[in-house]
Design an enzyme around this catalytic site. Structure first.
Site, PDB file in Angstrom:
ATOM      1  N   TRP A  51     -37.127 -29.651 -34.038  1.00 21.31           N
ATOM      2  CA  TRP A  51     -38.050 -30.012 -32.957  1.00 21.31           C
ATOM      3  C   TRP A  51     -38.113 -28.821 -32.007  1.00 21.31           C
ATOM      4  O   TRP A  51     -37.084 -28.281 -31.620  1.00 21.31           O
ATOM      5  CB  TRP A  51     -37.578 -31.255 -32.182  1.00 21.31           C
ATOM      6  CG  TRP A  51     -38.431 -31.450 -30.963  1.00 21.31           C
ATOM      7  CD1 TRP A  51     -39.708 -31.919 -30.932  1.00 21.31           C
ATOM      8  CD2 TRP A  51     -38.099 -31.090 -29.605  1.00 21.31           C
ATOM      9  NE1 TRP A  51     -40.188 -31.881 -29.637  1.00 21.31           N
ATOM     10  CE2 TRP A  51     -39.222 -31.387 -28.807  1.00 21.31           C
ATOM     11  CE3 TRP A  51     -36.964 -30.551 -29.000  1.00 21.31           C
ATOM     12  CZ2 TRP A  51     -39.254 -31.158 -27.434  1.00 21.31           C
ATOM     13  CZ3 TRP A  51     -36.987 -30.324 -27.627  1.00 21.31           C
ATOM     14  CH2 TRP A  51     -38.131 -30.639 -26.858  1.00 21.31           C
TER      15      TRP A  51
ATOM     16  N   HIS B 191     -36.137 -41.151 -34.771  1.00 24.63           N
ATOM     17  CA  HIS B 191     -35.328 -41.029 -33.561  1.00 24.63           C
ATOM     18  C   HIS B 191     -35.615 -42.265 -32.741  1.00 24.63           C
ATOM     19  O   HIS B 191     -36.755 -42.459 -32.302  1.00 24.63           O
ATOM     20  CB  HIS B 191     -35.722 -39.792 -32.745  1.00 24.63           C
ATOM     21  CG  HIS B 191     -34.941 -38.583 -33.089  1.00 24.63           C
ATOM     22  ND1 HIS B 191     -35.033 -37.408 -32.385  1.00 24.63           N
ATOM     23  CD2 HIS B 191     -34.009 -38.375 -34.053  1.00 24.63           C
ATOM     24  CE1 HIS B 191     -34.203 -36.524 -32.911  1.00 24.63           C
ATOM     25  NE2 HIS B 191     -33.578 -37.081 -33.927  1.00 24.63           N
TER      26      HIS B 191
ATOM     27  N   GLU C 165     -39.977 -33.000 -36.389  1.00 21.27           N
ATOM     28  CA  GLU C 165     -40.265 -34.012 -35.361  1.00 21.27           C
ATOM     29  C   GLU C 165     -41.432 -33.564 -34.481  1.00 21.27           C
ATOM     30  O   GLU C 165     -41.399 -32.486 -33.894  1.00 21.27           O
ATOM     31  CB  GLU C 165     -39.002 -34.205 -34.505  1.00 21.27           C
ATOM     32  CG  GLU C 165     -39.164 -35.186 -33.357  1.00 21.27           C
ATOM     33  CD  GLU C 165     -37.894 -35.333 -32.512  1.00 21.27           C
ATOM     34  OE1 GLU C 165     -36.954 -34.526 -32.695  1.00 21.27           O
ATOM     35  OE2 GLU C 165     -37.851 -36.247 -31.677  1.00 21.27           O
TER      36      GLU C 165
ATOM     37  N   LYS D 249     -44.364 -34.281 -31.262  1.00 19.97           N
ATOM     38  CA  LYS D 249     -44.301 -34.812 -29.893  1.00 19.97           C
ATOM     39  C   LYS D 249     -45.692 -34.792 -29.279  1.00 19.97           C
ATOM     40  O   LYS D 249     -46.526 -33.956 -29.644  1.00 19.97           O
ATOM     41  CB  LYS D 249     -43.335 -33.957 -29.075  1.00 19.97           C
ATOM     42  CG  LYS D 249     -43.060 -34.506 -27.682  1.00 19.97           C
ATOM     43  CD  LYS D 249     -41.780 -33.940 -27.108  1.00 19.97           C
ATOM     44  CE  LYS D 249     -41.588 -34.371 -25.678  1.00 19.97           C
ATOM     45  NZ  LYS D 249     -40.254 -34.053 -25.173  1.00 19.97           N
TER      46      LYS D 249
ATOM     47  N   ASP E  48     -40.157 -39.893 -33.467  1.00 15.72           N
ATOM     48  CA  ASP E  48     -39.370 -40.337 -32.311  1.00 15.72           C
ATOM     49  C   ASP E  48     -40.277 -41.322 -31.578  1.00 15.72           C
ATOM     50  O   ASP E  48     -41.421 -40.990 -31.265  1.00 15.72           O
ATOM     51  CB  ASP E  48     -39.041 -39.100 -31.452  1.00 15.72           C
ATOM     52  CG  ASP E  48     -38.258 -39.413 -30.196  1.00 15.72           C
ATOM     53  OD1 ASP E  48     -38.637 -40.355 -29.476  1.00 15.72           O
ATOM     54  OD2 ASP E  48     -37.289 -38.693 -29.902  1.00 15.72           O
TER      55      ASP E  48
ATOM     56  N   HIS F 273     -42.479 -40.337 -28.609  1.00 11.52           N
ATOM     57  CA  HIS F 273     -43.346 -39.170 -28.740  1.00 11.52           C
ATOM     58  C   HIS F 273     -44.802 -39.464 -29.057  1.00 11.52           C
ATOM     59  O   HIS F 273     -45.489 -38.647 -29.664  1.00 11.52           O
ATOM     60  CB  HIS F 273     -42.777 -38.223 -29.803  1.00 11.52           C
ATOM     61  CG  HIS F 273     -41.539 -37.524 -29.349  1.00 11.52           C
ATOM     62  ND1 HIS F 273     -40.990 -36.458 -30.005  1.00 11.52           N
ATOM     63  CD2 HIS F 273     -40.739 -37.728 -28.274  1.00 11.52           C
ATOM     64  CE1 HIS F 273     -39.909 -36.049 -29.383  1.00 11.52           C
ATOM     65  NE2 HIS F 273     -39.731 -36.811 -28.327  1.00 11.52           N
TER      66      HIS F 273
ATOM     67  N   ASP G  54     -36.240 -41.294 -22.679  1.00 14.82           N
ATOM     68  CA  ASP G  54     -34.974 -41.393 -23.407  1.00 14.82           C
ATOM     69  C   ASP G  54     -33.965 -42.305 -22.732  1.00 14.82           C
ATOM     70  O   ASP G  54     -32.775 -41.984 -22.637  1.00 14.82           O
ATOM     71  CB  ASP G  54     -34.391 -39.996 -23.686  1.00 14.82           C
ATOM     72  CG  ASP G  54     -35.199 -39.246 -24.737  1.00 14.82           C
ATOM     73  OD1 ASP G  54     -35.344 -39.774 -25.845  1.00 14.82           O
ATOM     74  OD2 ASP G  54     -35.713 -38.147 -24.438  1.00 14.82           O
TER      75      ASP G  54
ATOM     76  N   ASP H  22     -41.520 -40.093 -22.184  1.00 17.63           N
ATOM     77  CA  ASP H  22     -40.426 -39.911 -23.144  1.00 17.63           C
ATOM     78  C   ASP H  22     -39.104 -39.809 -22.380  1.00 17.63           C
ATOM     79  O   ASP H  22     -38.432 -38.790 -22.425  1.00 17.63           O
ATOM     80  CB  ASP H  22     -40.707 -38.626 -23.947  1.00 17.63           C
ATOM     81  CG  ASP H  22     -39.672 -38.369 -25.008  1.00 17.63           C
ATOM     82  OD1 ASP H  22     -39.144 -39.344 -25.581  1.00 17.63           O
ATOM     83  OD2 ASP H  22     -39.380 -37.181 -25.273  1.00 17.63           O
TER      84      ASP H  22
ATOM     85  N   ASP I 208     -31.666 -41.352 -30.216  1.00 18.70           N
ATOM     86  CA  ASP I 208     -31.963 -40.196 -29.369  1.00 18.70           C
ATOM     87  C   ASP I 208     -32.233 -40.688 -27.949  1.00 18.70           C
ATOM     88  O   ASP I 208     -33.369 -40.978 -27.592  1.00 18.70           O
ATOM     89  CB  ASP I 208     -33.177 -39.428 -29.911  1.00 18.70           C
ATOM     90  CG  ASP I 208     -33.474 -38.180 -29.073  1.00 18.70           C
ATOM     91  OD1 ASP I 208     -32.647 -37.832 -28.215  1.00 18.70           O
ATOM     92  OD2 ASP I 208     -34.538 -37.559 -29.282  1.00 18.70           O
TER      93      ASP I 208
END
Ligand code: RNT
Ligand code: ZN
Length: 412
Positions: free
Chosen positions: A181, A282, A222, A224, A255, A258, A292, A290, A322
């Site tokens: 990524w 993820h 990955e 985004k 993810d 994303h 997380d 994003d 993640d």
């Protein structure tokens, strides 16, 4: 009759087999992101976190050394049921005193410490090149940089990481997923969108020229949608990454933080499974962006898990977490997040999928709606508690985390 026995009967009446579900779940491995333990700081650079990602919060007790991070992993793993894998970033390399870290020249000896750790515990290792939080990230660019010195530096980094994944797979006897990524992008409207993507493509081609055993090393890519400070343009967009992975026969990784907010990864899994032998995930909890946040047992994570199970793809999906929340006890964050993923998988395994699919195919949408609603209030908690007890893991982990906090974390 025990609560579990009661639950087993109730699920059987709904068409689900709790014993089969428990048996399947114990073999599903979740790759646990090491970076929840120290807000993604790593050991190889004093640079603050950069790359359009942010960890917020300053809860005391973050791990500062490999020893501390490993001790925290051990403790957190002891509170998570089921199979775990270690998921490392290259920034967690362990250097000798006086050695100057260089991401373009990382070697197995910098990860021998982690390999020994993993082997002692029978863990596999997944890996991530770290294309951020580093002085060689210039103008927010790495593999797509127009500056050949920068671009070549990060190509060498990518190659090192593929060699490391091969080393991890050989040493642990378990496959290693190496996930690429990059943060590359622009804050405002670029003048040239294709140039950076063409350079990223050429860089990836060079990295993938690195020899590896495709049954042991799985390279994932990955995508985004955007990062903080990089709102206008992201080089590694969804279209770029999907098309690249398809053409080169590598593995796409999604993810769930994303994508645009009304897109769902749960709806994308089936499409990718029709075109790829494996896919990567993820799992995170994006809060309006994003962000997380720690994964919780919520609708979309359940829907993602249902898709993996309904597509009979538990052995084709690399499941990784993640998230990184520095505002709460980091060990509790780890345990809550990983357990939420496992709960979602168990919840999915307790869906009578064939029965529900038959209702869909006979266009009996009334019965389908009622059956799906009925499942939501089935005694799921009793089956989960049974799973924890069969795995020998305590249900109520918070008192143990609080004790670790006062015995260990508060002394850091
Ligand atoms: C960033 C990506 C990436 C990182 C980790 C630390 O938006 O999600 O996967 O979070 O590599
Ligand atoms: Zn991610």
């Amino acid at each position: 009759m025990s609560r579990y026995e009661e639950a087993r009967k109730m699920y059987a009446a709904l068409g689900a087999d709790t014993e089969a579900a428990l048996d399947t779940l114990k073999d599903v491995s979740v790759s646990v992101n090491c970076w929840q333990g120290d807000d993604l700081q790593g050991f190889d650079s004093p640079d603050k976190l950069s790359g359009g990602i942010q960890a917020t919060g300053n809860y005391p007790g973050a791990a500062r050394t490999p020893e501390e991070l490993a001790a925290d992993h051990d403790f957190a793993f002891s509170l998570m049921p089921g199979k775990k894998k270690l998921n490392l970033h290259s920034s967690y390399a362990v250097y000798e005193k006086g050695e100057v870290p260089d991401r373009s020249d990382i070697r197995p000896r910098h990860f021998k410490w982690w390999v020994d750790y993993a082997k002692e515990r029978g863990l596999g290792i997944d890996f991530n090149p770290t294309f951020f939080s580093h002085p060689m990230v210039k103008n927010n660019l790495t593999l797509s940089s127009p500056d050949e010195e920068v671009r070549n530096y990060w190509i060498r980094h990518g190659k090192c990481c593929i060699r490391l994944a091969q080393y991890f797979a050989e040493e642990t006897g378990m496959p290693s997923v190496v996930n690429i990524w990059i943060p590359d992008g622009y804050k405002d409207y670029p003048a040239d969108r294709i140039g950076p993507r063409a350079r990223f493509k050429a860089s990836l081609d060079e990295i993938l020229a690195e020899p590896r055993d495709p049954e042991k090393v799985f390279v994932t890519l990955e995508s985004k949608v955007f990062g903080i400070g990089l709102e206008a343009y992201t080089v590694g967009s969804a279209e770029f990454c999907l098309a690249y992975a398809q053409e080169k026969g590598i593995t796409p990784l999604m993810d769930n933080g994303h994508y645009h907010p009304t897109e769902t990864v749960s709806d994308k899994i089936s499409s990718l499974l029709l075109f790829h032998r494996e896919i990567g995930l993820h799992l995170t909890r994006p809060m309006r962006w994003d962000s997380d946040h720690v994964v919780l047992f919520e609708d979309e994570i359940r829907e993602i898990a249902k898709e993996i199970v309904r597509c009979k793809a538990l052995d084709r999906v690399f499941i990784a977490t993640d998230f990184f929340d520095g505002a709460i006890n980091r060990i509790s964050a780890w345990v809550t997040g990983v357990r939420s993923v496992q709960k979602a998988l168990l919840y999915a395994l307790l869906q009578p999928s064939e029965k529900l699919t038959a209702l869909q195919n006979s266009a009996d949408f009334t019965s389908l709606m009622v059956a799906q609603e009925e499942l939501k209030t089935a005694p799921f908690g009793d089956v989960w508690d049974e799973y924890l007890s069969r795995c020998g893991v305590v249900k109520d982990y918070l008192p143990l985390v609080k004790k670790y906090e006062s015995d260990v974390l508060s002394k850091r």
